[in-house]
Enzyme design. Sequence first.
Site, PDB file in Angstrom:
ATOM      1  N   ASP A 411      88.061  85.207  38.688  1.00 15.41           N
ATOM      2  CA  ASP A 411      87.512  84.776  37.406  1.00 15.41           C
ATOM      3  C   ASP A 411      88.173  85.630  36.318  1.00 15.41           C
ATOM      4  O   ASP A 411      88.785  86.657  36.620  1.00 15.41           O
ATOM      5  CB  ASP A 411      85.993  84.959  37.430  1.00 15.41           C
ATOM      6  CG  ASP A 411      85.350  84.581  36.103  1.00 15.41           C
ATOM      7  OD1 ASP A 411      85.801  83.588  35.502  1.00 15.41           O
ATOM      8  OD2 ASP A 411      84.419  85.272  35.674  1.00 15.41           O
ATOM      9  N   THR A 413      86.646  86.162  32.631  1.00 17.51           N
ATOM     10  CA  THR A 413      85.661  86.849  31.808  1.00 17.51           C
ATOM     11  C   THR A 413      84.746  87.709  32.675  1.00 17.51           C
ATOM     12  O   THR A 413      84.079  87.211  33.571  1.00 17.51           O
ATOM     13  CB  THR A 413      84.826  85.837  31.009  1.00 17.51           C
ATOM     14  OG1 THR A 413      85.709  85.006  30.261  1.00 17.51           O
ATOM     15  CG2 THR A 413      83.867  86.549  30.073  1.00 17.51           C
ATOM     16  N   THR A 693      89.529  80.052  35.358  1.00 20.19           N
ATOM     17  CA  THR A 693      88.683  80.408  34.226  1.00 20.19           C
ATOM     18  C   THR A 693      88.230  79.168  33.471  1.00 20.19           C
ATOM     19  O   THR A 693      88.898  78.124  33.511  1.00 20.19           O
ATOM     20  CB  THR A 693      89.437  81.352  33.268  1.00 20.19           C
ATOM     21  OG1 THR A 693      88.624  81.630  32.130  1.00 20.19           O
ATOM     22  CG2 THR A 693      90.748  80.724  32.795  1.00 20.19           C
ATOM     23  N   ASP A 695      87.975  79.284  30.197  1.00 23.00           N
ATOM     24  CA  ASP A 695      88.518  79.415  28.846  1.00 23.00           C
ATOM     25  C   ASP A 695      89.625  78.400  28.602  1.00 23.00           C
ATOM     26  O   ASP A 695      90.188  77.812  29.529  1.00 23.00           O
ATOM     27  CB  ASP A 695      89.064  80.827  28.638  1.00 23.00           C
ATOM     28  CG  ASP A 695      87.949  81.821  28.368  1.00 23.00           C
ATOM     29  OD1 ASP A 695      86.870  81.386  27.944  1.00 23.00           O
ATOM     30  OD2 ASP A 695      88.148  83.019  28.609  1.00 23.00           O
ATOM     31  N   ASP A 837      80.589  81.868  39.554  1.00 23.15           N
ATOM     32  CA  ASP A 837      81.583  82.231  40.568  1.00 23.15           C
ATOM     33  C   ASP A 837      81.012  82.223  41.985  1.00 23.15           C
ATOM     34  O   ASP A 837      81.748  82.464  42.941  1.00 23.15           O
ATOM     35  CB  ASP A 837      82.143  83.629  40.276  1.00 23.15           C
ATOM     36  CG  ASP A 837      82.751  83.743  38.887  1.00 23.15           C
ATOM     37  OD1 ASP A 837      83.483  82.805  38.506  1.00 23.15           O
ATOM     38  OD2 ASP A 837      82.492  84.736  38.196  1.00 23.15           O
TER      39      ASP A 837
END
Length: 1285
Positions: A411, A413, A693, A695, A837
Site C-alpha cells: 500500500d 498511504t 494504491t 491515489d 489492505d
Amino acid sequence: MTVPKEMPEKWARAGAPPSWSSKKPSWGTEEERRARANDREYNEKFQYASNCIKTSKYNILTFLPVNLFEQFQEVANTYFLFLLILQLIPQVSSLSWFTTIVPLVLVLAITAVKDATDDYFRHKSDNQVNNRQSQVLINGSLQQEQWMNVCVGDIIKLENNQFVAADLLLLSSSEPHGLCYIETAELDGETNMKVRQAIPVTSELGDISRLAKFDGEVVCEPPNNKLDRFSGTLYWKESKFPLSNQNTLLRGCVLRNTEWCFGLVVFAGPDTKLMQNSGRTKFKRTSIDRLMNTLVLWIFGFLVCMGVILAIGNAIWEHEVGTRFQAYLPWDEAVDSAFFSGFLSFWSYIIILNTVVPISLYVSVEVIRLGHSYFINWDKKMFCVKRRTPAEARTTTLNEELGQVEYVFSDKTGTLTQNIMVFNKCSISGRSYGDVFDVLGHKAELGERPEPVDFSFNPLADKKFLFWDPTLLEAVKMGDPHTHEFFRLLSLCHTVMSEEKNEGELYYKAQSPDEGALVTAARNFGFVFRSRTPKTITVYEMGIAVTYQLLAILDFNNIRKRMSVIVRNPEGRIRLYCKGADTILLDRLHPSTQELLSTTTDHLNEYAGEGLRTLVLAYKDLDEEYYGEWAQRRLQASLAQDSREDRLASVYEEVESDMVLLGATAIEDKLQQGVPETIALLTLANIKIWVLTGDKQETAVNIGYSCKMLTDDMTEVFVVTGHTVLEVREELRKAREKMMDSPYAVGNGLPCPEKCSSAKLTSVLEAVAGEYALVINGHSLAHALEADMELEFLETACACKAVICCRVTPLQKAQVVELVKKHKKAVTLAIGDGANDVSMIKTAHIGVGISGQEGIQAVLASDYSFSQFKFLQRLLLVHGRWSYLRMCKFLCYFFYKNFAFTMVHFWFGFFCGFSAQTVYDQYFITLYNIVYTSLPVLAMGVFDQDVPEQRSMEYPKLYEPGQLNLLFNKREFFICIAQGIYTSVLMFFIPYGVFAEATRDDGTQLADYQSFAVTVATSLVIVVSVQIGLDTGYWTAINHFFIWGSLAVYFAILFAMHSNGLFGMFPNQFRFVGNAQNTLAQPTVWLTITLTTVVCIMPVVAFRFLKLSLKPDLSDTPAGEEEAEGPAPLPAARGAHGFPPLGLRLLAPGGLRGAHHVRQEHAAQLAGAGRLRHALQLQLDREPAQEEERQRQQPRRRGRQAPQGLRAAAGAPMPATSTRGVRPPRGRLLGAVGPRPASCPSPRTLSRWPPRPAGLRGGAGPRGRSRDGGSGSQPRGGVRCGTKN
C-alpha cells in the site's frame, strides 16, 4: 452451567451455553432478525444465541479424547500409532514397544500441554468476559445481571467508560438529541471517538417507566461481520423508522463522555459483529512444508520397497536354507510356510526401518520455528522507540518463507508514507495558493522561505499549523466570497468531532488524517468548526458564531469516493457541499464551469506531480420544493428492506449533479524514514515491488520517483490508461513489443510475441536486460484482470522492475495478489496499514501489517507486524534469509543422519537370514533421535549463520538462493540421502570386515554380536557429530555444549546400560554386563571407529575444498569481498568464546549449498555488488551539480533530492523524505525515457565364532526374544548365516 433457582424459568435459555443455542435454525438459514423489546417469550421462539461466548475448545472431560483426535488427524501421528500397534503383535515385532511409544507419547504430551495451556487462557478470558456485570431492565426495574444472562430483546443501561455488552440499538442517552460517544479500539483499533445517535422517536425514552412500556420490534439483517454496515427498521406505534449503523452500538465498544445510555439488544454472543469477525484465519503453509509432505511420501514408498526386498529375501532364505535348521531353529507356531514367514518379516522390517522418518522431525521443526519467531520479537533494531512498538511474529509457521519472497505488494498511504497529513496548497476559483516567490518571481524552495503565515488574529487557531503563502490569508481577510465559501465547505463537510477541554482549546477527533488536516486548515483561516449536534453544526466564521441546520449527510465510501452534506444557513438557503476524488467529482459539475474546470485541472496535475493528495470541492444550491421531494425519496429508500444501499446510492447520485466547482485541496503526506533505502536494497535482492494504491496516477508516480522505485535511468515507464478492453490490450501489446525490440534485449533474434507460447513469452520477457516500469489505472486494471487478458497483463508486469497500480479498490488489490500467486511459482508478501489492505494481506503467502495511523485491522489480519516500512528489509534479508538457511541445513542434516542410522539394518539383513534382527541395541534405537542427536541439530537450526547480519544487508544478492529454492529441494534431498546411504555402507562393512579377522589382546576372537553393535553405534554417533560440526557455520557456546555434551551423554548411557548396577536392578533387561567396557578397551575397536569416521568424512571435506576453490558461493568468498569493497576481508564468524568455526569458510556448506547454480558468474556479481557502493557515493557527489544543470535546462521542473536509495548499505540514516519536489518530466510518463547511460560375522567365520554365555546366545524363541526368555533385540532365528551347511 447451572441455572440459579431464583431465576425465572424463561431465563433458562439465556443462561444456556452456546451448544444449547446451536439448535436455532437462524445460524445457518436466518434471512432476517426480529427482536421485540421487553418480550422474552416472543424472542425465545426464534432460539437466538445467548450472550455467553465460548472461544475455548475443551473442558476437563473432553480434553483428552478431543485433543488426541485432533492430533491423530496428522498423518505422521497416525503412522506412528500404526507402527506401535504392529509392535504389540509378537509374531511381527522385532523391537520392544517402548522404542516407538516413548517418542510418540513425548510428542503427543508436548503438543497436549501447549494446547491445554492455550485453552486455559481462553477459558480464563471467557469467564472474565461472561461474568461482567450489566444493568438489565427486568419487570420495570434495573437489575444487575451477568453478561452471559443477557439475551436478544433485553433493554440494558450503559454508563460512562463501560464496555458494550452486545450489539445494541441505541434508544436514548444523557446527551441532547440522543447522542452518545464511543471508542471502537477493540473493533478496528481506532482510538478516536465516534458519535452515535438514537432515532428521534426513541431519544425521549429516558426514564425507566417509559422504557418498560416500550414494545417496539426491530426487523433487520441477519448476523454478519460487516462492521460499517447495519440495515434495519423499527416498527412502533404503527409507524416504521429506518435504522442504520449510526444508530447502533457494537459489542466491544466503550462508552465515552456520555453519562448513560439505554440500548435494545439486537445481536448477542456469537451473533455479534465482534465475534463474527473473530473467525479463524486461513492456515498458510510454506513451500518447504509442501515439499516435506511429498518427500515423506517418497520415503514411505522407499521404506515399503526395502521391506518388500527383505521380505522376499526372507522367504527365499527360509525356503532354501532355513528349512535345514528346523531342528534347532524351528518356525513359530503361526508360521507354516516360507511365504508367510516373508510376510511377517515385511512388517517387522517396516517397524525397524521406520526411523527414516522419525516423529521427532516434526517436533524439531516447530521448535526451530518458534525460536526464529522469538528472534524477530526480540530484535531491538526493529523496535520503534517513538511508538514503543516492537516487531511481532504473529505466526510461527512462515518464518523460512520470509527468505524466499520474490514479490512485495505494498500500500502507499501509511505504508510508504507517514499518513500524517499537512494542508499544503489549494486552488480557489482558478487561483493557486501555497507557493512562495522571491523578488525575481522565482519559486522559493523550503530552505529559502520566509517566516510562516501569522495567524495571531485568530485566538482559536492551531499553533502547530504552518502555511507559507500570505496571499491566501489576505484573500480571507479581504472578504473574497469564493475563498470564504471554500473554507466554509471545509468546516461543514466532515464527520470530525470537536472537544473543548478548556475555553478556546479545541481538540479535533477525525476518522481520517485527511479530514483532520482540512478542518484544521479551515480553523486557522477563520472558519472554526466549534460543535455539532445531530441536527446542527456551529462554525465561528471570522469570529462570528453561525449555526447551520444539518439536513442530511451523504456518507463517504470506497465506491462513492465522495462525501456531501446538505445544510440550511441562518438565512434559510439550502446548499449541498461536496468534496471527493477528482475522477468522480469532475464528471458531476455543471457545464458552465468548464473554463474554471480547465484551470483547476492544471492545478490538480501540478499538485499530483509534486506527490500531494488532492480533493475537489463543489457546491449546489437546492430550492425548498426540490429538497422536500428528494428528502421523501431518501426516506423511502432508507426504509427499503432489500437493496437499501443501492437505492440510497441512486438517490444520492441524483442530488450530487450539476454542482458548481469551488476549487481543490492538496495535502502532503511525507515518506517514512528509510523507504528509498529499503526499496533499493530489496530491488537489488531481486525482489519485485508493486505498489497498489487508491491515489491518482500522478501522485502515485511521484511517490514512485521519491522512493526510488522509478528512476531516470529506467529504459522506459509504460503507462496503461485505456478505458476499454481493446485499448488496454493494445497498450499492453505495445509495451511487450518495445521490450522485445529494445537494444537491451538478450540477443537480437528473439521471436515475435505473437508466435510465443504464454510460458515461453514470460521467460523471454523476464530475460530482457532493460529496466522497465508499468503504471496502470484502476479502470484499466479492471479490464486487465478479466479472464481472457489476465495472462497478458501478468506477462507484461512481471517483466518490469516496478509496477504501480493506481485508483485500485481493496478487492482489486487482492485480485492482483491472487493473480501472481496463481500463475507464478513465487512467494508473495503483502504489506499495508489499513482496513482496505486486509484482503490483500490475507491473500498473499505472507501478510505484514504496519501499526500506523489507521487502526490495527491490518495488524490483526497479518502474519508479521511492525511500525515502519524500513523494517521490512531486516525482516527479509536478515531474519528471513537466516530462517530459510537454518531450516534447509536442518532438514538436509536430519535426513542424512537418519538414513545413515537406518540403512545399516538393511545391509545387516543380508547377513542374518533376513530375520529382522537389529544391529543396534533397542535402547540405542529409542534414544538416538531424542537424546543423542536431537540437541546439536536443534542448535544449528536455531542459531546458525553463514555471514553476519551486516553482510546480509550489504550484499542483497545473498538472498537469491532462497528465491530459487536452491538450499533444499528434491535434488538436495537426494544428495543428502545418497550421503546417508554411503555412510551406512561404510558404517556396516568396515567394522564387519575388521571383525571377521580381528582378535582381542588375549588372542581370542573379537567378533560377537554385542561388540559389533557397540562399535557400529559408537562410529555412528561420532560420524554424525563430526558432520554437524562441519555443517555448523556459526559456533556458539550452546553449539559446543550440545555437540560435545551429546557425545558425553552417549558414552555415559552406554557404560551405564552395561554396568553391574543396572544388571542388579533389572537382570532381564540389561544382561550384557561389561560389554561396552570390554569392547571399547580394545585398540582394534578404536582403530575401526577412527577408520570409519575418516572414510565417511574425508570425501565431504575434499568436496568442499574443491567447491570453495573452483565454484565458491557469495558467502564463501572473503577474497571477492576484499576486492569489491577495499577494506579487510570478511572475518570468519566466531562463537561466544571466540572459537573459529571449523568449517565456516572451508568446510561448511555456508548455507548456500548449490547456490552456484544461480549464476555462472557469482564471484563477478559479488565484486559488482561491492563496487556498487563506491559508484553510489560518486553518484551522490555528482548529483547536486547534475541537478542544477537540469534545473537550468528545465526551469519549471521540480528539483529532485539526491538519490539516497542504497545508503543503507553503508549504514547512513536518512531523514523523513518529502514526496514533494520529485515530479518527473511530463514526457517520461508518456513515452520512452531513452537509453540507459552507459554387524555380524561372515558365514565363513561362523564356525569359528566363540561360544557365548547363555545371555549372549541367540535362540529359536519367538521373534524378538532370545531362547532363554530375555527381551533382547534378537528375532526368531537369532544370528543367521546365508550359506548352506
